[in-house]
Design a protein around this motif. Structure first.
Motif, PDB file in Angstrom:
ATOM      1  N   THR A   1     -48.580 -46.438   0.650  1.00  0.00           N
ATOM      2  CA  THR A   1     -49.042 -45.855  -0.614  1.00  0.00           C
ATOM      3  C   THR A   1     -48.426 -46.566  -1.822  1.00  0.00           C
ATOM      4  OG1 THR A   1     -47.264 -44.211  -0.635  1.00  0.00           O
ATOM      5  CG2 THR A   1     -49.337 -43.577   0.431  1.00  0.00           C
ATOM      6  N   VAL A   2     -47.394 -47.373  -1.567  1.00  0.00           N
ATOM      7  CA  VAL A   2     -46.725 -48.068  -2.675  1.00  0.00           C
ATOM      8  C   VAL A   2     -47.553 -49.288  -3.077  1.00  0.00           C
ATOM      9  CG1 VAL A   2     -44.582 -49.122  -3.467  1.00  0.00           C
ATOM     10  CG2 VAL A   2     -44.509 -47.318  -1.734  1.00  0.00           C
ATOM     11  N   ASP A   3     -47.925 -49.344  -4.323  1.00  0.00           N
ATOM     12  CA  ASP A   3     -48.758 -50.433  -4.837  1.00  0.00           C
ATOM     13  C   ASP A   3     -47.964 -51.743  -4.881  1.00  0.00           C
ATOM     14  OD1 ASP A   3     -50.491 -52.112  -6.208  1.00  0.00           O
ATOM     15  OD2 ASP A   3     -51.226 -50.497  -7.502  1.00  0.00           O
TER      16      ASP A   3
ATOM     17  N   ILE B   1     -45.862 -41.157   9.881  1.00  0.00           N
ATOM     18  CA  ILE B   1     -45.751 -40.551   8.549  1.00  0.00           C
ATOM     19  C   ILE B   1     -45.094 -41.527   7.572  1.00  0.00           C
ATOM     20  CG2 ILE B   1     -44.700 -38.670   7.238  1.00  0.00           C
ATOM     21  CD1 ILE B   1     -44.921 -36.945   9.734  1.00  0.00           C
ATOM     22  N   ILE B   2     -43.988 -42.161   8.018  1.00  0.00           N
ATOM     23  CA  ILE B   2     -43.265 -43.085   7.137  1.00  0.00           C
ATOM     24  C   ILE B   2     -44.099 -44.336   6.860  1.00  0.00           C
ATOM     25  CG2 ILE B   2     -41.187 -44.495   6.925  1.00  0.00           C
ATOM     26  CD1 ILE B   2     -39.790 -42.396   8.716  1.00  0.00           C
ATOM     27  N   LEU B   3     -44.815 -44.807   7.890  1.00  0.00           N
ATOM     28  CA  LEU B   3     -45.674 -45.980   7.705  1.00  0.00           C
ATOM     29  C   LEU B   3     -46.765 -45.687   6.665  1.00  0.00           C
ATOM     30  CD1 LEU B   3     -46.526 -48.821   8.615  1.00  0.00           C
ATOM     31  CD2 LEU B   3     -47.920 -47.740  10.387  1.00  0.00           C
TER      32      LEU B   3
ATOM     33  N   LEU C   1     -40.842 -52.455  10.564  1.00  0.00           N
ATOM     34  CA  LEU C   1     -41.236 -53.644  11.314  1.00  0.00           C
ATOM     35  C   LEU C   1     -42.751 -53.850  11.341  1.00  0.00           C
ATOM     36  CD1 LEU C   1     -38.792 -53.468  14.388  1.00  0.00           C
ATOM     37  CD2 LEU C   1     -38.724 -55.060  12.466  1.00  0.00           C
ATOM     38  N   ILE C   2     -43.488 -52.756  11.433  1.00  0.00           N
ATOM     39  CA  ILE C   2     -44.948 -52.902  11.580  1.00  0.00           C
ATOM     40  C   ILE C   2     -45.686 -52.617  10.275  1.00  0.00           C
ATOM     41  CG2 ILE C   2     -44.877 -52.347  14.023  1.00  0.00           C
ATOM     42  CD1 ILE C   2     -45.875 -49.572  13.347  1.00  0.00           C
ATOM     43  N   ASN C   3     -44.946 -52.554   9.161  1.00  0.00           N
ATOM     44  CA  ASN C   3     -45.591 -52.366   7.864  1.00  0.00           C
ATOM     45  C   ASN C   3     -46.002 -53.729   7.311  1.00  0.00           C
ATOM     46  OD1 ASN C   3     -46.464 -51.245   5.417  1.00  0.00           O
ATOM     47  ND2 ASN C   3     -44.450 -51.608   4.479  1.00  0.00           N
ATOM     48  N   GLY C   4     -47.179 -54.123   7.599  1.00  0.00           N
ATOM     49  CA  GLY C   4     -47.661 -55.418   7.135  1.00  0.00           C
ATOM     50  C   GLY C   4     -48.863 -55.844   7.950  1.00  0.00           C
ATOM     51  N   SER C   5     -49.358 -57.000   7.672  1.00  0.00           N
ATOM     52  CA  SER C   5     -50.509 -57.505   8.416  1.00  0.00           C
ATOM     53  C   SER C   5     -50.106 -58.793   9.124  1.00  0.00           C
ATOM     54  CB  SER C   5     -51.685 -57.750   7.463  1.00  0.00           C
ATOM     55  OG  SER C   5     -51.300 -58.635   6.433  1.00  0.00           O
TER      56      SER C   5
END
Length: 292
Positions: free
Chosen positions: A182-184, A175-177, A92-96
């Motif tokens: 790291t994924v391009d 850790i997961i975030l 959910l919080i992976n982004g801007s």
């Protein structure tokens, strides 16, 4: 040559404090625990060499097996809860987006609070007389009368699992975030050009790349669960009738309540072996390149 020796000496001086701390607080206690496990060692009084008697007695100790099975049962339930919640939060919080840093801080905040404080707060929430949980459940009509959450293993175990999941999910989430980031993005763009949808990208690209970090989060979660102590000591006190006594709680009682230091050390060594075996199995399984 002298300059190189001087640099090497400075390097050793930098790592010296860490080496001393490891020696004093990890290596020496470990060696001492191994030695103590071969003795009948009361805290006050003469120690007696008994060789493997402490380890043999473990197999006839019903409370040891009950504590070990209860600890493994707790780890079996709490680890998936922790991991699933952490994974959802990290997604959910992976982004801007606006306020993303605030959300990350809020989700991580319970991690920095001590387990003792969290246990005390949730013990109040679960209280049958003035706890807010029973009040809300009665107000919503879910229950007719207050639940005595800590009076049986059937209710106290899920109550503790819920508290620990709330407190520790932020750590695994972090850790997961970090693994997600790291994924391009170019990898996803290339996959999209080839016609891969979001679900396919997640299964074929994201999961294989972040697998080492997922393995780390799971291993740390299992280790933390098997070493559970404060939450049960404070919230259930190991009861009723020692049905919620974890293995670390049993080691504490054996060593510092009944003063059987040698026997407590033997249990500690067995626990260390169990932890090593669980960590090895998880690491081998999650790092198997044939698993996609």
């Amino acid at each position: 040559m002298k300059q190189r020796k001087k640099l090497n000496l400075i390097s050793y001086l930098f790592v010296l404090p860490a080496m001393v701390l490891n020696l004093v607080f990890f290596i020496y206690p470990f060696i001492q625990t191994v030695v103590m496990s071969f003795f009948d060692w009361p805290m006050l009084g003469e120690k007696t060499f008994v060789f493997l008697d402490n380890y043999i007695n473990l197999f006839q100790d019903g409370q040891f097996w009950n504590s070990l099975f209860f600890t493994l049962k707790y780890a079996l339930f709490v680890t998936p809860c922790l991991f699933i919640l952490a994974f959802v939060l990290a997604t959910l919080i992976n982004g801007s987006f606006a306020g993303v840093n605030l959300f990350r801080s809020i989700y991580y905040a319970p991690v920095v609070i001590s387990m003792t404080c969290c246990s005390m707060v949730w013990l109040w929430i679960y209280n049958d007389l003035y706890g807010v949980l029973n009040y809300i459940m009665q107000f919503l009509g879910i229950i007719d009368e207050p639940v005595l959450w800590m009076n049986s293993a059937e209710t106290s175990l899920p109550a503790v699992i819920f508290m620990v999941t709330w407190k520790m999910a932020g750590f695994s989430m972090l850790i997961i975030l970090a693994a997600f980031q790291t994924v391009d993005d170019q990898v996803y763009e290339a996959a999209a050009v080839d016609g891969a949808g979001k679900i396919t990208q997640f299964i074929r690209i994201t999961l294989p790349i972040i697998r080492p970090q997922v393995a780390l989060a799971l291993i740390m979660s299992v280790i933390g669960s098997v070493l559970a102590f404060e939450q049960f000591l404070i919230m259930t006190k190991g009861g009723p009738a020692q049905t919620t006594t974890t293995i670390v709680h049993y080691i504490y009682n054996t060593s510092f309540k009944y003063f059987k230091m040698g026997y407590g050390s033997a249990i500690t060594m067995v626990l260390l072996a169990v932890l090593g075996a669980l960590s090895l199995v998880e690491y081998k399984f999650l790092n198997d390149p044939t698993i996609n």
